[in-house]
Design a protein around this motif. Structure first.
Motif, PDB file in Angstrom:
ATOM      1  N   ASP A  89     -59.611  18.751 -28.402  1.00  0.00           N
ATOM      2  CA  ASP A  89     -58.909  19.914 -28.942  1.00  0.00           C
ATOM      3  C   ASP A  89     -59.824  21.131 -28.985  1.00  0.00           C
ATOM      4  OD1 ASP A  89     -56.643  18.464 -29.144  1.00  0.00           O
ATOM      5  OD2 ASP A  89     -56.772  18.108 -31.307  1.00  0.00           O
ATOM      6  N   SER A 138     -55.215  14.720 -24.407  1.00  0.00           N
ATOM      7  CA  SER A 138     -55.160  14.830 -25.850  1.00  0.00           C
ATOM      8  C   SER A 138     -53.854  14.252 -26.394  1.00  0.00           C
ATOM      9  CB  SER A 138     -55.335  16.301 -26.229  1.00  0.00           C
ATOM     10  OG  SER A 138     -54.926  16.525 -27.535  1.00  0.00           O
ATOM     11  N   GLN A 139     -52.737  14.550 -25.710  1.00  0.00           N
ATOM     12  CA  GLN A 139     -51.445  14.017 -26.152  1.00  0.00           C
ATOM     13  C   GLN A 139     -51.417  12.497 -26.098  1.00  0.00           C
ATOM     14  OE1 GLN A 139     -48.645  16.017 -23.660  1.00  0.00           O
ATOM     15  NE2 GLN A 139     -48.821  17.929 -24.803  1.00  0.00           N
ATOM     16  N   GLU A 156     -53.483  11.059 -28.821  1.00  0.00           N
ATOM     17  CA  GLU A 156     -52.820  11.266 -30.109  1.00  0.00           C
ATOM     18  C   GLU A 156     -51.797  10.163 -30.370  1.00  0.00           C
ATOM     19  OE1 GLU A 156     -52.245  15.501 -30.652  1.00  0.00           O
ATOM     20  OE2 GLU A 156     -50.527  15.014 -31.917  1.00  0.00           O
ATOM     21  N   GLN A 171     -59.886   9.265 -32.578  1.00  0.00           N
ATOM     22  CA  GLN A 171     -59.842  10.516 -33.342  1.00  0.00           C
ATOM     23  C   GLN A 171     -61.022  11.425 -33.009  1.00  0.00           C
ATOM     24  OE1 GLN A 171     -59.411   8.817 -37.247  1.00  0.00           O
ATOM     25  NE2 GLN A 171     -57.476   9.888 -37.572  1.00  0.00           N
ATOM     26  N   LEU A 229     -60.348  12.967 -29.788  1.00  0.00           N
ATOM     27  CA  LEU A 229     -59.267  13.934 -29.948  1.00  0.00           C
ATOM     28  C   LEU A 229     -59.817  15.267 -30.450  1.00  0.00           C
ATOM     29  CD1 LEU A 229     -56.253  13.755 -29.505  1.00  0.00           C
ATOM     30  CD2 LEU A 229     -55.969  13.232 -31.922  1.00  0.00           C
TER      31      LEU A 229
END
Lengths: 252, 92
Positions: free
Chosen positions: A106, A62-63, A66, A99, A102
């Motif tokens: 999350d 995820s990081q 991002e 996105q 992501l």
């Protein structure tokens, strides 16, 4: 709840009667039961560790994604201010896909977090019950005749047994979920490896195929909207601070 | 009566609740049989609500067997199809 209650209590009872049949001596039965319980507790610890590992893996992904989202957004702006709309569109398509990934990542991290909390709470509850069982077994061994002890053992063992079965079920569900997420994480890694989230400076001649797929994946509407919004921002913002895509390129 | 929600622990409820839970359970079974997911979810949340409002958590150091075991709170409709079948909550 005949389905679950029936099924689960059958499993519990079968296990416990097997446990109780193991030996004629109530003292031994109790010790054996206690040993089984502490073994399960160790497995729970491993189960929780698995959930944590999966969670960390997803968090790292995820990081990474991002960072790509930020990078692609910047590049889209740069491309647009340099008048390269096609390039800007490509960057925005990639950003949209990133996105979406992501959000899904999350969400999964949140689910795993909830699972970790639940398993930890379960583990603590079982630990308490086992501790209680340990106390009870010493009392039973010291105070009751063999016949009386059998009854008390059943009570205590069924109480702990149900807790054990419940935790077993919770672990099974957690495992199924993490399994699904592992598959999902691998799919994201494949997309990543294929260059789907690469920034546009990495675009080479071999990227056409990825771009075509991306254009299909990311519905045009959102990309069009964002492109229009970016254009408006660049237009009204005086363009003074819009960085050029390449060093040294002068604004018109 | 003692009710367990799978994954959450045990709760002590007044015995009168057994009838209410049983009735909701019977309706939940019908909803599942009819493939009525919305109806099932509504009934299921009512069952959980009874446990939440009337139940007191059983102490962690108490060793008791449950009279009723309810499935995990986040049961999916697919899972419910396997669990909510047959007779009522309290077998005859």
């Amino acid at each position: 709840m005949p389905g679950l209650a029936g099924r689960m209590s059958t499993v519990v009872k079968a296990k416990i009667s097997r446990m109780l049949d193991k030996t004629e001596d109530p003292g031994e039965t109790l010790d054996y039961g206690y040993q089984k319980q502490t073994e399960l507790l160790q497995n729970v610890k491993k189960g929780i560790a698995d959930v944590v590992t999966s969670k960390k893996r997803l968090q790292m992904q995820s990081q990474k994604i991002e960072q790509q989202v930020v990078k692609l957004d910047t590049q889209a702006r740069q491309a647009l201010s340099a008048g390269k709309e096609d390039l800007a569109r490509t960057a925005l398509e990639r950003k949209t896909l990133a996105q979406t990934e992501l959000q899904s990542l999350d969400q999964q991290v949140k689910e795993l977090e909830a699972q970790q909390e639940q398993l930890t709470a379960n583990e603590q509850r079982l630990r308490q019950k086992i501790e209680q069982f340990r106390t009870k077994k010493e009392v039973i061994k010291a105070q009751y005749s063999a016949a009386e002890a059998q009854v008390r053992i059943s009570e205590a063992a069924n109480g702990v047994g149900e807790e054990m079965a419940d935790l077993g079920l919770a672990m099974q569900r957690a495992e199924d979920k993490t399994e699904n997420m592992r598959a999902r994480a691998s799919a994201v890694e494949e997309l990543e490896a294929a260059g789907a989230f690469d920034d546009i400076t990495a675009l080479g001649s071999g990227q056409d195929d990825i771009d075509r797929q991306l254009a299909e994946l990311t519905s045009g509407g959102q990309v069009d909207d964002e492109l229009a919004k970016m254009k408006a921002e660049l237009g009204s913002g005086g363009g003074g601070d819009a960085p050029a895509l390449e060093q040294g390129e002068e604004k018109a | 009566m003692i009710v367990r929600i799978a994954g959450e622990g045990q709760f002590k409820l007044p015995d009168e609740d057994a009838e209410r839970l049983n009735e909701l359970d019977n309706r939940a079974v019908s909803a599942v049989e009819e493939g009525d997911e919305t109806g099932f979810k509504e009934l299921w949340s009512q069952m959980l609500e009874i446990v939440a409002s009337d139940g007191n958590a059983v102490d962690d150091d108490e060793l008791v067997e449950s009279d009723v075991i309810l499935p995990p709170r986040d049961i999916t409709f697919g899972e419910a199809k396997a669990e909510f079948t047959g007779e009522g909550l309290i077998p005859d």
